[in-house]
Design an enzyme around this catalytic site. Structure first.
Site, PDB file in Angstrom:
ATOM      1  N   LYS A   1       0.933   4.009  -2.947  1.00 23.28           N
ATOM      2  CA  LYS A   1       0.861   5.539  -2.388  1.00 23.28           C
ATOM      3  C   LYS A   1       1.752   6.652  -2.814  1.00 23.28           C
ATOM      4  O   LYS A   1       1.690   7.741  -3.090  1.00 23.28           O
ATOM      5  CB  LYS A   1       0.084   5.729  -1.096  1.00 23.28           C
ATOM      6  CG  LYS A   1      -1.302   4.893  -0.684  1.00 23.28           C
ATOM      7  CD  LYS A   1      -2.365   5.401  -1.588  1.00 23.28           C
ATOM      8  CE  LYS A   1      -3.508   5.155  -0.994  1.00 23.28           C
ATOM      9  NZ  LYS A   1      -4.831   5.312  -2.106  1.00 23.28           N
TER      10      LYS A   1
ATOM     11  N   TYR B   1       0.941  -1.222  -0.089  1.00 23.95           N
ATOM     12  CA  TYR B   1       0.051  -0.012  -0.065  1.00 23.95           C
ATOM     13  C   TYR B   1       0.786   1.275  -0.062  1.00 23.95           C
ATOM     14  O   TYR B   1       0.617   2.419  -0.632  1.00 23.95           O
ATOM     15  CB  TYR B   1      -0.680  -0.031   1.053  1.00 23.95           C
ATOM     16  CG  TYR B   1      -2.177   1.141   1.362  1.00 23.95           C
ATOM     17  CD1 TYR B   1      -2.945   0.962   0.810  1.00 23.95           C
ATOM     18  CD2 TYR B   1      -1.520   1.968   2.245  1.00 23.95           C
ATOM     19  CE1 TYR B   1      -4.127   1.812   0.881  1.00 23.95           C
ATOM     20  CE2 TYR B   1      -2.867   2.940   2.535  1.00 23.95           C
ATOM     21  CZ  TYR B   1      -3.789   2.799   1.850  1.00 23.95           C
ATOM     22  OH  TYR B   1      -4.738   4.044   2.117  1.00 23.95           O
TER      23      TYR B   1
HETATM   24  P1  NAD Z   1     -13.671   2.467   1.601  1.00 25.34           P
HETATM   25  O1  NAD Z   1     -13.285   0.982   1.877  1.00 25.34           O
HETATM   26  O2  NAD Z   1     -14.798   2.997   2.683  1.00 25.34           O
HETATM   27  O3  NAD Z   1     -13.842   2.876   0.273  1.00 25.34           O
HETATM   28  C1  NAD Z   1     -13.136   2.514  -0.910  1.00 25.34           C
HETATM   29  C2  NAD Z   1     -13.933   2.273  -1.783  1.00 25.34           C
HETATM   30  O4  NAD Z   1     -13.290   1.870  -3.346  1.00 25.34           O
HETATM   31  C3  NAD Z   1     -14.998   0.850  -1.567  1.00 25.34           C
HETATM   32  O5  NAD Z   1     -16.219   1.522  -1.732  1.00 25.34           O
HETATM   33  C4  NAD Z   1     -14.605  -0.115  -2.720  1.00 25.34           C
HETATM   34  O6  NAD Z   1     -15.895  -0.911  -3.246  1.00 25.34           O
HETATM   35  C5  NAD Z   1     -13.896   0.931  -3.812  1.00 25.34           C
HETATM   36  N1  NAD Z   1     -13.125  -0.033  -4.654  1.00 25.34           N
HETATM   37  C6  NAD Z   1     -12.167  -0.771  -4.314  1.00 25.34           C
HETATM   38  N2  NAD Z   1     -11.510  -1.232  -5.292  1.00 25.34           N
HETATM   39  C7  NAD Z   1     -12.006  -0.851  -6.306  1.00 25.34           C
HETATM   40  C8  NAD Z   1     -11.875  -0.882  -7.692  1.00 25.34           C
HETATM   41  N3  NAD Z   1     -10.905  -1.831  -8.426  1.00 25.34           N
HETATM   42  N4  NAD Z   1     -12.660  -0.389  -8.848  1.00 25.34           N
HETATM   43  C9  NAD Z   1     -13.770   0.567  -8.323  1.00 25.34           C
HETATM   44  N5  NAD Z   1     -13.804   0.774  -6.754  1.00 25.34           N
HETATM   45  C10 NAD Z   1     -13.107  -0.151  -5.963  1.00 25.34           C
HETATM   46  O7  NAD Z   1     -12.296   3.155   2.109  1.00 25.34           O
HETATM   47  P2  NAD Z   1     -11.905   4.918   2.264  1.00 25.34           P
HETATM   48  O8  NAD Z   1     -11.068   4.940   3.679  1.00 25.34           O
HETATM   49  O9  NAD Z   1     -13.028   5.540   1.923  1.00 25.34           O
HETATM   50  O10 NAD Z   1     -10.762   4.889   1.229  1.00 25.34           O
HETATM   51  C11 NAD Z   1     -10.751   5.914   0.079  1.00 25.34           C
HETATM   52  C12 NAD Z   1      -9.481   6.127  -0.309  1.00 25.34           C
HETATM   53  O11 NAD Z   1      -8.689   6.842   0.818  1.00 25.34           O
HETATM   54  C13 NAD Z   1      -8.604   4.782  -0.485  1.00 25.34           C
HETATM   55  O12 NAD Z   1      -7.802   5.154  -1.756  1.00 25.34           O
HETATM   56  C14 NAD Z   1      -7.604   4.656   0.387  1.00 25.34           C
HETATM   57  O13 NAD Z   1      -6.725   3.864   0.400  1.00 25.34           O
HETATM   58  C15 NAD Z   1      -7.484   6.264   0.765  1.00 25.34           C
HETATM   59  N6  NAD Z   1      -6.980   6.666   2.281  1.00 25.34           N
HETATM   60  C16 NAD Z   1      -7.896   6.347   3.082  1.00 25.34           C
HETATM   61  C17 NAD Z   1      -7.467   6.633   4.643  1.00 25.34           C
HETATM   62  C18 NAD Z   1      -8.379   6.438   5.670  1.00 25.34           C
HETATM   63  O14 NAD Z   1      -8.143   6.937   6.970  1.00 25.34           O
HETATM   64  N7  NAD Z   1      -9.654   6.083   5.497  1.00 25.34           N
HETATM   65  C19 NAD Z   1      -6.125   6.905   4.740  1.00 25.34           C
HETATM   66  C20 NAD Z   1      -5.245   7.033   3.736  1.00 25.34           C
HETATM   67  C21 NAD Z   1      -5.670   6.875   2.565  1.00 25.34           C
END
Ligand code: NAD
Length: 305
Positions: A169, A165
């Site tokens: 990123k 990851y």
């Molecule tokens: P989440 O799991 O709630 O949402 C991610 C969404 O992406 C899900 O609905 C999933 O179905 C969708 N998804 C996954 N693979 C996919 C694909 N191949 N094609 C289409 N859709 C797909 O997680 P989140 O926390 O809302 O994460 C959103 C983004 O933010 C991600 O890229 C995550 O890595 C990043 N992020 C989140 C955090 C955090 O603290 N939540 C921190 C750093 C980065």
């Protein structure tokens, strides 16, 4: 100054849950027509259902906004191409792309399979490239585009158990840097978010509940909205969580110059503290920055000797 997206068309990937859902709802509330993309998998990427994304679309449309659902897997070029074609057929442009879809396959590296390494790179980094590649010619043609990629503190600073990851990123930084340069004359701006927020991804990682409750997706969405606005910066990394906002930079120390006879590992070891000193760090506009700094140091040395 109020920011709106009237007349703009946005694609938000992974918008069925968490941050993407918040982004899609906010863009629509401020006037954008929104493609709510999500394949509807679990946190590790398994399974799939369009229902979460459809609920977001229903929510937007019930509130008087305009949205359509799309179930493309961002790792599949043909599905992403079909999503962009559907968007163009319906609304005739794509102004904003929020690359947000993501999964986790956390394991310490010695236990991580290379399949899990590849899968995570594929969804985050290659998926971001596939979606961006699909809208890039449209944005160039329009001479307007705003792209946000979702990086992470894991990519910027490192998290135990996230070699896959974190690599994906961090790869987005290089991706952004190149596209910032290539998109400039076409009015395309590209930026990174580095968020931390309460979503299903972070529910089980041990953040105390009172803190987690302050880490709202909406706080992250505010930064995203700025980064895709008309007056957005480009090549910015915005770190944000719980109402805190900061800008991230890749910087280099000023460093030292060693004349040819001193270009040895022993001399580098002897001067390591000076090489590492953060007293005078540089943020470069492009990759020629370090070379220019070193050439100037070599010239200064030659002038003095
Ligand atoms: P989440 O799991 O709630 O949402 C991610 C969404 O992406 C899900 O609905 C999933 O179905 C969708 N998804 C996954 N693979 C996919 C694909 N191949 N094609 C289409 N859709 C797909 O997680 P989140 O926390 O809302 O994460 C959103 C983004 O933010 C991600 O890229 C995550 O890595 C990043 N992020 C989140 C955090 C955090 O603290 N939540 C921190 C750093 C980065």
């Amino acid at each position: 100054m109020s920011i709106d997206y009237k007349g703009k068309v946005a694609i938000v990937t992974g918008a069925g849950n968490g941050l993407g859902k918040s982004h899609a709802i906010a863009l629509a509330a401020r006037g954008a027509k929104v493609v709510v993309n999500d394949l509807g998998g679990s946190v590790d990427g398994s399974g799939g259902s369009i229902s979460a994304a459809q609920e977001v679309v229903n929510h937007i449309n019930a509130a008087g906004g305009e949205a359509i659902v799309n179930g493309a897997n961002v790792t599949k070029e043909d599905e992403v191409a079909a999503m962009v074609k559907e968007t163009m057929d319906k609304w005739g442009r794509v102004d904003i792309l929020v690359n947000n879809a993501g999964i986790l396959r956390d394991k310490t590296f010695h236990k991580m399979t290379l399949a899990d390494f590849r899968t995570v790179i594929d969804v985050h980094l290659v998926g971001t490239a596939i979606c961006t590649h699909a809208v890039w010619p449209i944005m160039r043609e329009q001479t307007y585009g705003r792209i946000v990629c979702t990086s992470s503190p894991s990519g910027l600073h490192g998290i135990f158990g996230q070699a896959n990851y974190g690599a994906a990123k961090a790869g987005m930084i290089g991706f952004m840097n190149a596209l910032h340069l290539e998109g400039a004359k076409y009015g395309i701006k590209i930026n990174l978010l580095s968020p931390s927020a309460k979503t299903r991804m972070t529910l089980d990682i041990g953040i105390p509940e009172p803190i987690l409750d302050q880490m709202t997706p909406e706080a992250i969405t505010a930064a995203m909205l700025f980064l895709v606005s008309e007056d957005a910066p480009s090549r910015a990394i915005v770190s944000c969580a719980a109402g805190g906002y900061a800008r991230g930079y890749v910087v280099e120390t000023d460093g030292i110059y060693l004349p040819p006879d001193d270009q040895t590992p022993e001399e580098i070891a002897a001067r390591w503290d000076e090489i590492s000193s953060t007293d005078n760090v540089h943020y470069y506009e492009n990759s020629s920055g370090p070379s220019m700094n070193f050439m100037n140091k070599a010239k200064d040395f030659a002038d003095k000797n």
